[in-house]
Design an enzyme around this catalytic site. Sequence first.
Site, PDB file in Angstrom:
ATOM      1  N   ASP A 160      -8.204  23.382 -14.715  1.00  0.00           N
ATOM      2  CA  ASP A 160      -7.313  22.531 -14.320  1.00  0.00           C
ATOM      3  C   ASP A 160      -6.287  22.162 -15.361  1.00  0.00           C
ATOM      4  O   ASP A 160      -6.823  21.881 -16.517  1.00  0.00           O
ATOM      5  CB  ASP A 160      -7.888  21.544 -13.520  1.00  0.00           C
ATOM      6  N   ASP A 161      -5.419  21.376 -14.902  1.00  0.00           N
ATOM      7  CA  ASP A 161      -4.425  20.714 -15.855  1.00  0.00           C
ATOM      8  C   ASP A 161      -3.613  21.760 -17.048  1.00  0.00           C
ATOM      9  O   ASP A 161      -3.185  21.156 -18.230  1.00  0.00           O
ATOM     10  CB  ASP A 161      -5.042  19.673 -16.592  1.00  0.00           C
ATOM     11  N   HIS A 175      -3.927  17.408  -8.018  1.00  0.00           N
ATOM     12  CA  HIS A 175      -4.326  16.688  -9.366  1.00  0.00           C
ATOM     13  C   HIS A 175      -5.009  15.450  -8.728  1.00  0.00           C
ATOM     14  O   HIS A 175      -4.620  14.640  -7.843  1.00  0.00           O
ATOM     15  CB  HIS A 175      -3.086  16.501 -10.033  1.00  0.00           C
TER      16      HIS A 175
END
Length: 311
Positions: free
Chosen positions: A13-14, A133
Amino acid sequence: MPQPKVKLVVTGDDFGYCERRNRGIVDCFKDRAISNVSLLVNAASAEHAAELAKRHHIPIGLHANLSEGAPVCQELRRSTLINKDGFFHGKMGFREVLQSGQMNMAEVEAELRAQVKRFCELTGHLPGHMDGHQHVHVLPEVREVFAQVLSDFGISYTRVPVEPGLHSCPFLPPHLRDFNLQVEKDALQSVEVFHRHGIRWPDVYLGLTTMGQNMSFANLKRALGFAMEARMSIAARCDDLGASDLYRPITVELMVHPGYPSHPLQGGCGEGPDDFSQSSDRLHELNTLRDPVLLSYYKQQGILLCAFNDF
């Protein structure tokens, strides 16, 4: 090659948060420690991340962001999504505004559509999957808008963060346990909505109990054990489901956040990097995921790392 018991998507993620996070995620992919990434298109290094994904042929989806930094849609600089400083309300702030009834869902939809279009500009194609998110995509009201956007764009896969073993996890601090249990409750209430829009997700989700310092070989093994139990459960019901289900691999997504920690003032989504990204936990996750002991365990257990389009 024998049929795998588990098809495991390990999602970093991110992606795009900063160049150091990007490099760490790519190093994990090159070592076959992750198999998929989720891109923050409003992040400081999103273009850098998209170029790396193209160069290294990394399967990539969209990490829809409604809680950190600045919006992609310029028309929303003054909207219910934005605080007095011109940024999203934050992880808990977004939830508070939503619960107060002050969030305009038309503005949420506009921002989600803008982020899908920005993703296409950066990568040249639609997301292979789309999640949220800080799990905003499963929140009340948001889930309906989110599902409609996925359906309209033909994005087939999302994330439903309901983790087996969460309730019996002995090592989560109370505040994190409470947050994760609320995420699970919201996710369970999203299932009918996503089903109705024809959206799919893996059989098992993992990652709430294995973040940061809680990520270890022992804890990952514990979490993956629940996926193996799910496969056994299907085998036990094969008379009802048909013989083909007995041999079908369980599909699993493991959410991870590896990387080289952000430097102060470098990265983020418009407000600079947060403590999460600057933490040594990012490097800890990177090193744990690349550990030869874990990678060997995957092979021994018949766990095949893959992407959503391999299901």
